[in-house]
Design an enzyme around this catalytic site. Structure first.
Site, mmCIF file in Angstrom:
data_model
loop_
_atom_site.group_PDB
_atom_site.id
_atom_site.type_symbol
_atom_site.label_atom_id
_atom_site.label_comp_id
_atom_site.label_asym_id
_atom_site.label_seq_id
_atom_site.Cartn_x
_atom_site.Cartn_y
_atom_site.Cartn_z
ATOM 1 N N ARG A 25 0.852 -1.188 0.000
ATOM 2 C CA ARG A 25 0.000 0.000 0.000
ATOM 3 C C ARG A 25 0.885 1.235 0.000
ATOM 4 N NH1 ARG A 25 -4.445 -0.776 4.674
ATOM 5 N NH2 ARG A 25 -3.975 1.429 4.942
ATOM 6 N N ARG A 30 0.471 8.408 10.240
ATOM 7 C CA ARG A 30 -0.792 7.719 10.540
ATOM 8 C C ARG A 30 -0.883 7.359 12.017
ATOM 9 N NH1 ARG A 30 -0.465 3.043 6.579
ATOM 10 N NH2 ARG A 30 -2.459 2.379 7.430
HETATM 11 P P1 ADP Z 1 -5.466 0.782 8.456
HETATM 12 O O1 ADP Z 1 -6.231 -0.522 8.387
HETATM 13 O O2 ADP Z 1 -4.034 0.586 8.134
HETATM 14 O O3 ADP Z 1 -5.713 1.530 9.707
HETATM 15 P P2 ADP Z 1 -7.508 1.660 6.652
HETATM 16 O O4 ADP Z 1 -7.522 0.722 5.507
HETATM 17 O O5 ADP Z 1 -8.549 1.491 7.702
HETATM 18 O O6 ADP Z 1 -6.058 1.671 7.286
HETATM 19 O O7 ADP Z 1 -7.590 3.150 6.133
HETATM 20 C C1 ADP Z 1 -6.677 3.637 5.171
HETATM 21 C C2 ADP Z 1 -6.840 5.145 5.053
HETATM 22 O O8 ADP Z 1 -8.178 5.456 4.586
HETATM 23 C C3 ADP Z 1 -6.706 5.919 6.358
HETATM 24 O O9 ADP Z 1 -5.352 6.222 6.678
HETATM 25 C C4 ADP Z 1 -7.513 7.193 6.038
HETATM 26 O O10 ADP Z 1 -6.785 8.060 5.201
HETATM 27 C C5 ADP Z 1 -8.672 6.624 5.215
HETATM 28 N N1 ADP Z 1 -9.798 6.254 6.094
HETATM 29 C C6 ADP Z 1 -10.252 4.991 6.333
HETATM 30 N N2 ADP Z 1 -11.278 5.013 7.190
HETATM 31 C C7 ADP Z 1 -11.484 6.317 7.512
HETATM 32 C C8 ADP Z 1 -12.379 7.007 8.380
HETATM 33 N N3 ADP Z 1 -13.300 6.337 9.116
HETATM 34 N N4 ADP Z 1 -12.293 8.357 8.455
HETATM 35 C C9 ADP Z 1 -11.402 9.035 7.737
HETATM 36 N N5 ADP Z 1 -10.515 8.460 6.914
HETATM 37 C C10 ADP Z 1 -10.537 7.113 6.801
HETATM 38 P P1 ADP Z 2 -5.263 -3.128 10.083
HETATM 39 O O1 ADP Z 2 -6.517 -3.461 9.331
HETATM 40 O O2 ADP Z 2 -5.496 -2.879 11.540
HETATM 41 O O3 ADP Z 2 -4.498 -2.002 9.438
HETATM 42 P P2 ADP Z 2 -4.178 -5.656 9.046
HETATM 43 O O4 ADP Z 2 -5.229 -6.651 9.401
HETATM 44 O O5 ADP Z 2 -4.089 -5.237 7.637
HETATM 45 O O6 ADP Z 2 -4.294 -4.374 10.037
HETATM 46 O O7 ADP Z 2 -2.772 -6.231 9.545
HETATM 47 C C1 ADP Z 2 -1.567 -5.472 9.372
HETATM 48 C C2 ADP Z 2 -0.430 -6.416 8.980
HETATM 49 O O8 ADP Z 2 -0.076 -7.228 10.099
HETATM 50 C C3 ADP Z 2 -0.777 -7.393 7.860
HETATM 51 O O9 ADP Z 2 0.397 -7.612 7.124
HETATM 52 C C4 ADP Z 2 -1.233 -8.651 8.608
HETATM 53 O O10 ADP Z 2 -1.011 -9.839 7.838
HETATM 54 C C5 ADP Z 2 -0.321 -8.617 9.834
HETATM 55 N N1 ADP Z 2 -0.967 -9.141 11.050
HETATM 56 C C6 ADP Z 2 -2.272 -9.008 11.431
HETATM 57 N N2 ADP Z 2 -2.482 -9.579 12.636
HETATM 58 C C7 ADP Z 2 -1.283 -10.069 13.052
HETATM 59 C C8 ADP Z 2 -0.845 -10.768 14.239
HETATM 60 N N3 ADP Z 2 -1.685 -11.057 15.230
HETATM 61 N N4 ADP Z 2 0.460 -11.115 14.301
HETATM 62 C C9 ADP Z 2 1.330 -10.802 13.301
HETATM 63 N N5 ADP Z 2 0.978 -10.156 12.166
HETATM 64 C C10 ADP Z 2 -0.310 -9.782 12.039
#
Ligand code: ADP
Ligand code: ADP
Ligand code: ZN
Length: 213
Positions: free
Chosen positions: A160, A171
């Site tokens: 990403r 972030r």
């Molecule tokens: P992560 O799982 O790594 O926290 P997300 O996939 O949930 O990231 O979100 C990626 C990006 O999309 C965020 O950093 C933000 O820029 C935007 N985003 C997602 N959900 C929201 C929300 N509820 N409000 C504002 N921005 C959001």
């Molecule tokens: P978020 O939606 O909160 O941003 P993700 O589910 O995308 O987080 O997970 C972030 C990263 O960490 C991914 O590469 C995922 O495969 C890994 N990951 C998620 N849970 C665990 C865990 N319990 N231990 C180690 N790695 C994890």
């Protein structure tokens, strides 16, 4: 069941949401995933949010809330849903409470996947996602069966743009400033379930299922 997933970026919200949704037989609503798919398709929404997301900032509340309200109004959400990545600010949480009240619904749980910042940086560096179906992998902790290929749909995995190290730090600071206060907000109504997100993926799922059943 209606619930939200709280936790820092990279805490494992998306990974756990998919598993819980399967377990409980309800849809997942990931605002991040909706934004990414709009960016990929070059929609009007995608064009609006692309630069914001790549800087690691938050999309404006009004836009995000409208999108969520539209999604939870779909028939497949009648039995419940898991919100992943929404709400992320206090105004979003207030708006969600209003959306629920309007429909005579209540939020059952706010699951908090707790992971310290040091672990987050490593999680993000190794994260690979499927641009086609949104599945999330990790080079070390959750590798795909075939290198660089999505287990679920066979597409080539990608990093990403907002997982670049500089953006991750931004972030994290946005998380601490805007999103972490939601834990207190939901704590007041006794809806928070906190799990240790540093455990292996299956253990986190098992702990969540126990806490939510
Ligand atoms: P992560 O799982 O790594 O926290 P997300 O996939 O949930 O990231 O979100 C990626 C990006 O999309 C965020 O950093 C933000 O820029 C935007 N985003 C997602 N959900 C929201 C929300 N509820 N409000 C504002 N921005 C959001
Ligand atoms: P978020 O939606 O909160 O941003 P993700 O589910 O995308 O987080 O997970 C972030 C990263 O960490 C991914 O590469 C995922 O495969 C890994 N990951 C998620 N849970 C665990 C865990 N319990 N231990 C180690 N790695 C994890
Ligand atoms: Zn895929």
């Amino acid at each position: 069941m209606r619930m939200i997933m709280l936790g820092a970026p990279g805490a494992g919200k998306g990974t756990q949401t998919e598993r819980l949704a399967k377990h409980f037989g309800i849809p997942t609503i990931s605002t991040g995933e909706i934004f990414r798919s709009n960016i990929k398709q070059g929609t009007e929404l995608g064009v609006k949010v692309k630069a914001i997301i790549e800087r690691g900032e938050l999309v404006p509340d009004s836009l995000t809330c409208a999108l969520v309200e539209d999604r939870i109004s779909q028939p497949d959400c009648e039995k419940g849903y898991i919100l992943d990545g929404f709400p992320r600010t206090i105004p979003q949480a207030v708006a969600l409470d209003e959306m629920l009240a309007k429909r005579g619904h209540k939020l059952d749980y706010a699951a908090n996947v707790d992971v310290p910042d040091e672990v987050i940086v490593e999680r993000m560096a190794g994260r690979r996602i499927c641009p086609s179906c949104g599945d999330s992998y990790h080079l070390i902790y959750h590798p795909p069966v075939k290198d660089g290929i999505c287990d679920r749909c066979g597409a080539a995995l990608a990093q990403r743009p907002d997982d670049a190290p500089e953006t991750v730090l931004n972030r994290l600071s946005v998380y601490h400033r805007e999103t972490q206060p939601l834990i207190d907000y939901y704590e007041k109504s006794g809806r928070v379930v906190t799990v240790d997100g540093t455990q292996p993926i299956d253990a986190v799922t098992a702990n969540l299922v126990i806490a939510l059943t």
